[in-house]
Design an enzyme around this catalytic site. Structure first.
Site, PDB file in Angstrom:
ATOM      1  N   ILE A 104      90.325  -5.335  21.901  1.00  0.00           N
ATOM      2  CA  ILE A 104      89.276  -5.627  20.904  1.00  0.00           C
ATOM      3  C   ILE A 104      89.306  -4.591  19.777  1.00  0.00           C
ATOM      4  CG2 ILE A 104      87.829  -6.781  22.624  1.00  0.00           C
ATOM      5  CD1 ILE A 104      86.066  -4.288  22.722  1.00  0.00           C
ATOM      6  N   ILE A 129      94.499  11.564  28.049  1.00  0.00           N
ATOM      7  CA  ILE A 129      94.510  10.755  26.836  1.00  0.00           C
ATOM      8  C   ILE A 129      95.802   9.931  26.848  1.00  0.00           C
ATOM      9  CG2 ILE A 129      94.558  10.825  24.304  1.00  0.00           C
ATOM     10  CD1 ILE A 129      91.889  11.721  25.533  1.00  0.00           C
ATOM     11  N   ASN A 139      96.836   7.596  24.410  1.00  0.00           N
ATOM     12  CA  ASN A 139      97.452   7.555  23.085  1.00  0.00           C
ATOM     13  C   ASN A 139      96.520   8.321  22.160  1.00  0.00           C
ATOM     14  OD1 ASN A 139      97.891   6.796  20.312  1.00  0.00           O
ATOM     15  ND2 ASN A 139      99.120   5.066  21.011  1.00  0.00           N
ATOM     16  N   LYS A 141      96.411   8.787  19.056  1.00  0.00           N
ATOM     17  CA  LYS A 141      96.013   8.153  17.796  1.00  0.00           C
ATOM     18  C   LYS A 141      94.889   7.122  18.012  1.00  0.00           C
ATOM     19  CE  LYS A 141      99.462   7.043  14.811  1.00  0.00           C
ATOM     20  NZ  LYS A 141      99.368   7.670  13.488  1.00  0.00           N
ATOM     21  N   GLN A 190      89.004   5.606  18.267  1.00  0.00           N
ATOM     22  CA  GLN A 190      87.852   5.160  19.054  1.00  0.00           C
ATOM     23  C   GLN A 190      86.730   6.188  18.981  1.00  0.00           C
ATOM     24  OE1 GLN A 190      87.317   2.506  21.779  1.00  0.00           O
ATOM     25  NE2 GLN A 190      88.288   1.666  19.989  1.00  0.00           N
ATOM     26  N   GLY A 230      86.937   6.750  30.164  1.00  0.00           N
ATOM     27  CA  GLY A 230      86.592   5.911  29.006  1.00  0.00           C
ATOM     28  C   GLY A 230      86.412   6.730  27.742  1.00  0.00           C
ATOM     29  N   GLY A 289      85.767   4.814  24.313  1.00  0.00           N
ATOM     30  CA  GLY A 289      85.121   4.074  23.235  1.00  0.00           C
ATOM     31  C   GLY A 289      83.639   4.358  23.061  1.00  0.00           C
ATOM     32  N   GLU A 290      82.996   4.814  24.113  1.00  0.00           N
ATOM     33  CA  GLU A 290      81.549   4.988  24.011  1.00  0.00           C
ATOM     34  C   GLU A 290      81.102   6.448  23.987  1.00  0.00           C
ATOM     35  OE1 GLU A 290      80.105   0.895  26.142  1.00  0.00           O
ATOM     36  OE2 GLU A 290      80.747   2.521  27.436  1.00  0.00           O
TER      37      GLU A 290
END
Ligand code: FES
Ligand code: FES
Lengths: 166, 730
Positions: free
Chosen positions: B466, B613, B615, B617, B622, B687, B689-690
């Site tokens: 996404i 990590i 990636n 980049k 994110q 995670g 993204g958040e």
């Protein structure tokens, strides 16, 4: 009804509903789905194309009003095999995440280079006669292109980077 | 299929493989498609023959019944085919991971803005025109309460506690007791929800914009009353999700129902306003935060109570105090949630449910405690990091929060920040703020298949990308494990015919689908070792060459027939024995205009430790994306609903203000601290993204307070509120 457009250098006769926007003509009529619809109300910039060389929100253009006009869309900028410097810079800088706003950002930035070159000032220009090309100028001039993934710093890095290449 | 349960720490295989691809800032493999407009999102699908266009009609009353439609009123519109109503249409998107249909209200209306019918026409223009002009007859009933300040009902949960909060609070030498509010938020992904449904006999294919296909397939099947084996969903590209596409939405169900009824393909794309009206919002919150401490800054009492809202029938409640329950230690802790029931657009998951708004209040309140104690806010945080999760007693699996705070403070120039209200540049007051970042980490059941033929591999899973970078990182994991360059790996995602992954949500996608891909590739390594006649541990795979024992062979020769391996993973004992979360520290510098109340963020720094990590980049993107969302929640994002009928007032992007280019400084720095979370999963990642959003807005709020010497308690800090706070300060 019938309208004749020159899209990415090709003459296209389109048969369309009188209520159709240029955005929907491009996407649904001509299958040029690179131009995106984010709001249909001129609020997000995802649908940005060049109309006779200047950037517009194609969702705010009625196709019927553009007989004989020239339109450039993302498809006319560079294919996956023939990316231009700006497109390559977006890949390099990660100037996107979901990629949905990206064609609009790239079309907007393409027009922005020309606007600055012509000396068109913006709200942040210190000198209204001679606008510079710095981050604040890019940010102001790109503010009509929303990116909810919020790749803004990377988008501007890509724009600045590709300008250096030029 | 190899099934794996995460019951104990796993060896760090990705630190031993030799390709060095993991973690590298490689550009996205789908990048060329995205920058050329050729990545196919749902609404970009070439129109199948005879495709009709559907536009959803919304209810304009908060509660009641649809008594009928004035068909005569739209009779003059050419090309209208049908006004589709059906008992299977859904009221709103299903909640994330529901796996079953949501409320299907029939002719009942439960909130203003609810989709009640689908107008289908030969052209989009005709459908839009008819949907807008259609007059609906209603029988209205009393909505009972449409606004959280006057709900029809409230449900108060039992307090969650540890130790004796009342005693600790009573004995505390220094106290703060503060109330905060945060408004409702929306995901506002740039791609509006879109669906194209096509039936072939009793089977339906949906081209949709969905985050979690394994669940979505069951949700759609249940909504339609058919077997999941008859449903296929394709979502190869998704124009952003942020929670809004976790579940199957009304557009998808309506497209399928209409396509079945009319016997032709139907496409439904939500207008932006419908996305605001009927897609799950983040609840507004009212929060009371209490900190008690000793005079020297040891926190002894923590309480965080919150009130959120939702529509009846929705079980989701914003988990506001999630991070408050594991960040800092105290002798007594207490958390109580109240849910207000209202007849209005339902609430659900929006990026980092819980932390995204809970930390806005919690971390700002902690700053006020620091003020009262006369302590540096960084020092106060450092002093109160508990040994173990204060609520559960679990040890942390990996937590470098202290390093994030200290390294961040040094890099940001925190020591030079000076006293509150002491820095000025003309009309601008300058300040710095800090907040901790925290977001609980999860592993969700996920399966992947990897195929290897010669020196070419394919990864297959119904995982979605996404914007998170799934295509890229899953390719990196397979390439690393199989000793191949990334270009020799193909990645196929977003198709329910492929093995069922976790899907994208809750920041667990990369770790969960990454782990199942890792395990499938590991299985292939074992088969290669067998072929070579060596132990799996002795095998090295590098640049297409397999080496083991004393033998060396190119994969192109060795793997002359395809090897296929499928693996699945799910959480196990480590989720019980240890507590896993991502941690970090946010720093922000702002300028506040003394006269206009305008706030400009000048720079931000996020120092984060979130396991391995994958990636650098995409991870950085994110994290920055999250921080910008934090900026939005601190300064501009404010979803307003009408107090009379609950309708969404700010229902487009001109009225709901997401951050734009000029709001965001170019000086947005993210630093990742090296970490491996051995208890999280076999690739030791967490995670991302958040975590970026969690706490970021509070750092900005705290910076405003430092700049001005005035404290705000109602997010966002719009100029009117800043001016009022400046005037109150005197
Ligand atoms: S779609 Fe045209 S500006 Fe948003
Ligand atoms: S890349 Fe997703 S909206 Fe810009």
């Amino acid at each position: 009804m019938q309208t004749s457009l020159t899209v990415n250098g090709q003459t296209r006769e389109v048969d369309h509903d009188a209520r159709q926007t240029l955005l929907d003509t491009l996407r649904d009529g001509l299958g040029l789905t690179g131009t995106k619809k984010g709001c249909d109300h001129g609020q997000c910039g995802a649908c940005t194309v060049l109309l006779n060389g200047e950037r517009v929100n194609s969702c705010l253009c009625l196709t019927a009003m553009h007989d004989g006009d020239e339109v450039t869309t993302i498809e006319g900028i560079g294919t996956p095999e023939t990316l231009n410097a700006l497109q390559k810079a977006f890949v390099e800088s990660d100037g996107y995440q979901c990629g949905y706003c990206t064609p609009g950002q790239i079309m907007s930035a393409t027009a922005l280079f020309e606007e600055v070159k012509k000396g068109a000032p913006s709200y942040v220009s210190a000198d209204l006669e001679a606008p510079t090309f710095d981050d604040a100028e890019i940010a102001e001039r790109m503010s009509g292109n929303l990116c909810r993934c919020s790749a803004y710093p990377m988008i501007r890095e890509a724009i600045a980077m590709s300008r250096e290449v030029k | 299929m190899k099934d794996f349960t995460m019951d104990e720490a796993q060896p760090r295989l990705l630190d031993q493989t030799g390709m060095g691809i993991i973690g590298k800032p490689l550009p996205r493999r789908d990048g060329k498609l995205k920058v050329s407009g050729t990545a196919p999102y749902a609404a970009d699908t070439p129109h199948p023959a005879r495709m009709a266009h559907g536009v959803l009609v919304r209810a304009t009353i908060p509660r009641g019944r649809v008594a009928g439609f004035d068909r005569a009123g739209i009779a003059d519109i050419d090309g209208v085919i049908e006004i589709v109503t059906d008992a299977r249409l859904s009221r709103n998107p299903t909640q994330g991971m529901a796996g079953e249909a949501t409320v299907q209200p029939g002719d009942e209306v439960h909130y203003h803005g609810q989709p009640i019918a689908l107008v289908v026409a030969e052209t989009f223009e005709a459908a839009r025109d008819a949907a807008q002009r259609l007059t609906v007859r209603y029988e209205t009933t009393d909505p009972g309460g449409v606004s959280p300040d006057k709900p029809k009902d409230t449900e108060i949960a039992d307090p969650e506690t540890a130790g004796d909060f009342d005693a600790a609070w009573g004995a505390a030498e220094v106290k703060v007791d503060l109330e905060f509010t945060t408004p409702s938020h929306v995901s506002a992904a740039m791609e509006p929800h879109a669906a194209l449904a096509e039936w072939d006999g009793d089977r339906v294919t949906l081209k949709g914009s969905q985050q979690m296909l394994r669940f979505n397939r069951n949700e759609l099947a249940d909504s339609l009353g058919i077997d999941p084996s008859k449903v296929r969903i394709l979502s190869p590209y998704i124009g952003g999700g942020f929670g809004s596409k976790l579940g199957i939405g009304p557009e998808a169900v309506a497209a399928c129902v209409a396509a079945e009824k009319l016997g032709r393909p139907v496409r439904v794309v939500m207008p932006r306003q419908t996305v605001f009206d009927s897609v799950l919002r983040r609840s507004e919150t009212r929060q009371r935060v209490r900190f008690g401490a000793t005079r020297d800054g040891r926190i002894t009492a923590i309480s965080h109570d919150d009130t959120v809202s939702n529509l009846d029938g929705e079980s989701f409640a914003e988990p506001t105090t999630q991070a408050s329950q594991f960040l800092y230690g105290a002798d007594g802790l207490s958390f109580t949630q109240t849910v207000a029931r209202i007849s209005a657009t339902p609430a659900g998951s929006v990026r980092a449910p819980g932390e995204a708004v809970g930390m806005l209040a919690f971390e700002a309140a902690l700053d006020e405690l620091a003020d009262k104690l006369g302590m540096d806010p960084v020092d106060l945080r450092l002093k109160n990091l508990p040994e173990k999760n204060p609520m559960t007693g679990q040890p942390y699996s990996a937590r470098r929060l202290a390093d994030c705070l200290t390294e961040g403070a040094a890099a940001f120039g925190w020591a030079d920040r000076g006293a509150p209200g002491s820095r000025r540049e003309g009309d601008w007051l300058i300040g710095m703020g800090v907040a901790s970042a925290a977001r609980s980490n999860m592993l969700v059941k996920s399966a992947s298949r990897v195929r290897l033929h010669g020196a070419h591999a394919v990864v297959e899973t119904d995982m979605t990308d996404i914007g998170t970078g799934s295509y890229t990182i899953l390719g990196q994991i397979a390439a690393e494990m199989l000793g191949l360059p990334v270009d020799a790996v193909e990645v196929r995602l977003g198709d329910t015919d492929l093995p069922g992954a976790s899907g994208s949500g809750g920041s667990f996608g990369a770790s969960s689908a990454g782990s199942s891909t890792f395990l499938a590739a590991k299985e292939i390594r074992e088969r290669i070792a067998e072929k070579l006649g060596c132990a799996a541990d002795d095998l090295t795979l590098n640049d297409g060459i397999a080496r083991g024992g004393n033998i060396e062979k190119p994969l192109a020769e060795l793997v002359d027939t395809e090897i296929v391996a499928e693996a699945s993973i799910e959480g196990g004992k480590t989720a019980e024995s240890h507590f896993s979360a991502g941690f970090g520290a946010h720093f922000a510098e702002v300028a506040v205009n003394e006269w206009t109340g305008e706030v400009r963020v000048r720079r931000m720094l996020g120092v984060m430790a979130m396991g391995r990590i994958l990636n650098e980049k995409t991870a950085r993107s994110q994290a920055i994306g999250g921080m910008v969302w934090g900026l939005g929640s601190a300064l501009t994002e404010d979803m307003q609903m009408d107090r009379r009928d609950g309708h969404v007032v700010t229902r487009d992007l001109a009225n709901y203000h997401v951050a734009s280019h000029l709001d965001v400084p170019s000086d947005m720095v993210v630093t990742f601290l090296e970490e491996r979370d051995d208890m999280a999963n076999p690739i030791q990642s967490k995670g991302i993204g958040e975590l970026g959003i969690s706490g970021a807005g509070a750092a900005i709020f705290n910076a405003i307070a430092h700049a001005t010497g005035a404290r705000l308690h109602d997010y966002p800090a719009t100029p009117d509120k800043v001016i009022a706070a400046l005037e109150a300060r005197g």
